[in-house]
Design a protein around this motif. Structure first.
Motif, short mmCIF file in Angstrom:
data_model
loop_
_atom_site.label_atom_id
_atom_site.label_comp_id
_atom_site.label_asym_id
_atom_site.label_seq_id
_atom_site.Cartn_x
_atom_site.Cartn_y
_atom_site.Cartn_z
N UNK A 112 0.90 -0.94 -0.40
CA UNK A 112 0.18 0.02 0.26
C UNK A 112 0.88 1.41 0.00
N UNK B 211 0.38 -4.47 -10.62
CA UNK B 211 -0.50 -4.80 -10.97
C UNK B 211 -1.64 -3.52 -10.47
N UNK C 23 -18.98 1.41 4.57
CA UNK C 23 -19.96 2.97 4.93
C UNK C 23 -20.74 1.88 3.83
N UNK D 182 -7.02 -3.28 -9.69
CA UNK D 182 -5.58 -3.36 -9.14
C UNK D 182 -5.72 -2.48 -7.69
N UNK D 183 -7.22 -1.98 -7.57
CA UNK D 183 -7.23 -1.41 -6.38
C UNK D 183 -8.88 -1.41 -6.01
N UNK E 87 -11.21 -0.19 -0.43
CA UNK E 87 -11.81 -1.95 1.14
C UNK E 87 -11.79 -0.74 2.19
N UNK E 88 -11.80 0.89 2.28
CA UNK E 88 -12.31 1.05 3.49
C UNK E 88 -13.02 2.11 3.06
N UNK E 89 -13.17 3.04 3.68
CA UNK E 89 -14.35 4.33 2.93
C UNK E 89 -13.94 5.48 2.62
N UNK E 90 -12.04 5.43 3.31
CA UNK E 90 -10.90 6.70 2.83
C UNK E 90 -10.30 6.39 1.84
N UNK E 91 -10.16 5.55 1.49
CA UNK E 91 -8.88 5.72 0.24
C UNK E 91 -9.34 3.88 -0.25
N UNK E 92 -8.02 4.55 -1.63
CA UNK E 92 -8.35 3.13 -2.50
C UNK E 92 -7.38 1.94 -2.09
N UNK E 93 -7.32 0.73 -1.77
CA UNK E 93 -6.01 -0.28 -1.01
C UNK E 93 -5.80 -1.33 -2.13
N UNK E 94 -4.48 -1.47 -2.64
CA UNK E 94 -3.89 -2.69 -3.68
C UNK E 94 -5.24 -3.96 -3.46
N UNK E 95 -5.33 -4.10 -4.55
CA UNK E 95 -6.84 -5.30 -4.87
C UNK E 95 -5.89 -6.53 -5.17
#
Lengths: 309, 309
Positions: free
Chosen positions: A176, A219, B44, B197-198, B201-209
């Motif tokens: 991340x 990725x 959320x 790619x992402x 996973x949380x309301x505030x930001x994207x995370x590696x998928x």
């Protein structure tokens, strides 16, 4: 593959013989050696290596060690050579960890910007030796994430480059962190030490290489890295500049077709594949393989053994 | 991009309006919804979702939830919907974790062979529900490796399939285990739940998928996976078989161009992009983007709000 005689005829891989071994020795001034699978496997020296290197030195050959393994710095590699009883100095070693630091230095990366590292001590040591401030590395291998509402994972906006190498402490925190830097910090560089799929990290088997961690970041970011290790020409350009030897008077000796042999061929060196590492004879002769060294042999000690026949 | 009027003219992305919203509702029998970024972000709920879904149900529309997020099983998703106050049953949910299990079942994967999992509980639950024995998953997230001489990392030769999905507990142990199975067990399948790619996973930001973990295994094995989630047609073929609705009478609603919208378009569904997730209006209009939904709008509640105007 029935009736597939044509691909074999297209290129005859030649085993090193006494005539070609003498010819090879006479025609080059420098031997470039890969390390994993050529000099050692894990912490085990490959048989006959110290004697062979010493004899080549006695013949006046320049020896250069070019490794994609970024887990160690040049200083740490010199220590490893010493511990294994092989006489090699730091100035003869070119690791991809050093290449990453040199890439940033030659490209005038500002010292007041930070570098985030997915990788091990070797990268951190080389970057710090070159005057750069690092984040990440083994330290972040201990960090965990709890994905929960209202949690924001912060990253340093002052990171202008991410260096990715082999990292046995890879985790979601690092993935991340690196992803956020590359996606959100304007102009952030994405540098790969190398893209080796696997490597002989222990004597008994292969393990996922930097290519695994680099692909993970490709990725998540959907970006491609700048590769500084083999087979990229960056390290060779640096070597030519440093040693002032024509590449036609060099022989690259390695165990990987897609990095070592390609690296040597791209630069116009002679190339010798040794079968003591990741490449088997059947993989070399596989019709799907299109990278062919000038010669192949079992181990580097054959170079001299054969030349004496 | 100066003078680049042409790409914009090639395709006019249309914002949903009152006329098209009514037309869309009238022309379809089923709405397929992605979840992350469409129904919720992390834990959320996105505003207006329960009411909009209820009104579509009241109009006799079939609702189907198709998510690439493999961290949960259908059972766990049904529980999440319930906790968020949205009335959705397990039979309406199609997760990529379920798709992985169904892929093995439909392809008659023998129950006496094991499946190694890089991923979370959802994949394990679905595989076990389908009668398969699993290894890996969260359990292996606690395991460490010490790379040392004479150490051999053993893997189960009876693993005939590796399933890779999103895994926040990814580590080197799992990477090596999956790599050994795919490289050394003859015919071992490499199945990816998806390649996002992402993700939110949380309301505030994207995370590696999952795309991050899948790429890592592509990097170490130099093999490409069978993808069972969006945009692959596997899940759609399964849905068509299950619900017996013509795809021309379906609308796929999602927040991702390269999975949701492509998935809908590949199958001949109508498509609606919502901007409540990972895709911004500027990304949609970027000349480099070549995936264009039939319509786009802010959130799913617009479908009904607009139709009432």
């Amino acid at each position: 593959m029935a009736g597939s005689a044509a691909p074999e005829l297209k290129h005859c891989d030649r085993p090193l013989c006494s005539v070609s071994a003498r010819g090879l020795i006479d025609s080059v001034d420098a031997f470039l050696f890969d390390c994993d699978g050529v000099i050692w496997k894990g912490d085990e020296l490959i048989q006959g290596v110290p004697q062979s290197l010493q004899l080549l030195r006695d013949m006046g050959k320049k020896l250069i060690f070019v490794t994609n393994n970024s887990t160690k710095s040049r200083k740490q590699y010199a220590k490893k050579f010493l511990e294994l009883g092989v006489d090699v100095t730091e100035s003869e070693i070119f690791s991809s960890s050093f290449a990453a630091a040199m890439f940033l230095k030659l490209n005038k990366y500002p010292c007041d910007r930070k570098v985030y590292v997915i990788g091990e001590e070797g990268i951190l040591e080389e970057l710090e030796e070159a005057g750069f401030s690092c984040l990440g590395g083994p330290e972040d291998g201990k960090k965990n994430i709890v994905l929960k509402s209202n949690f924001r994972f912060d990253h340093d906006n002052n990171v202008g480059a991410v260096v990715v190498g082999l990292d046995q402490y890879i985790n979601y925190y690092k993935l991340q962190y690196a992803t956020l830097c590359i996606r959100e910090n304007p102009g952030c560089l994405f540098i790969a030490t190398n893209r080796d799929a696997v490597g002989h990290l222990t004597d008994l088997q292969e393990w996922p290489g930097a290519g695994c961690m680099v692909a993970a970041i490709c990725g998540s970011t959907q970006k491609e890295p700048i590769v500084v290790g083999k087979p990229s020409t960056f390290m060779m350009d640096f070597l030519i500049e440093r040693f002032q030897i024509s590449t036609s008077r060099m022989c690259m000796v390695g165990d990987r077709l897609d990095t070592d042999i390609l690296f040597g061929q791209n630069a116009g060196c002679k190339t010798l594949l040794v079968l003591s590492g990741v490449t088997s004879l059947s993989a070399l002769h596989d019709p799907a393989n299109n990278i062919h060294p000038d010669y192949y042999t079992s181990t580097i000690s054959d170079i001299l053994e054969l030349s004496k026949l």
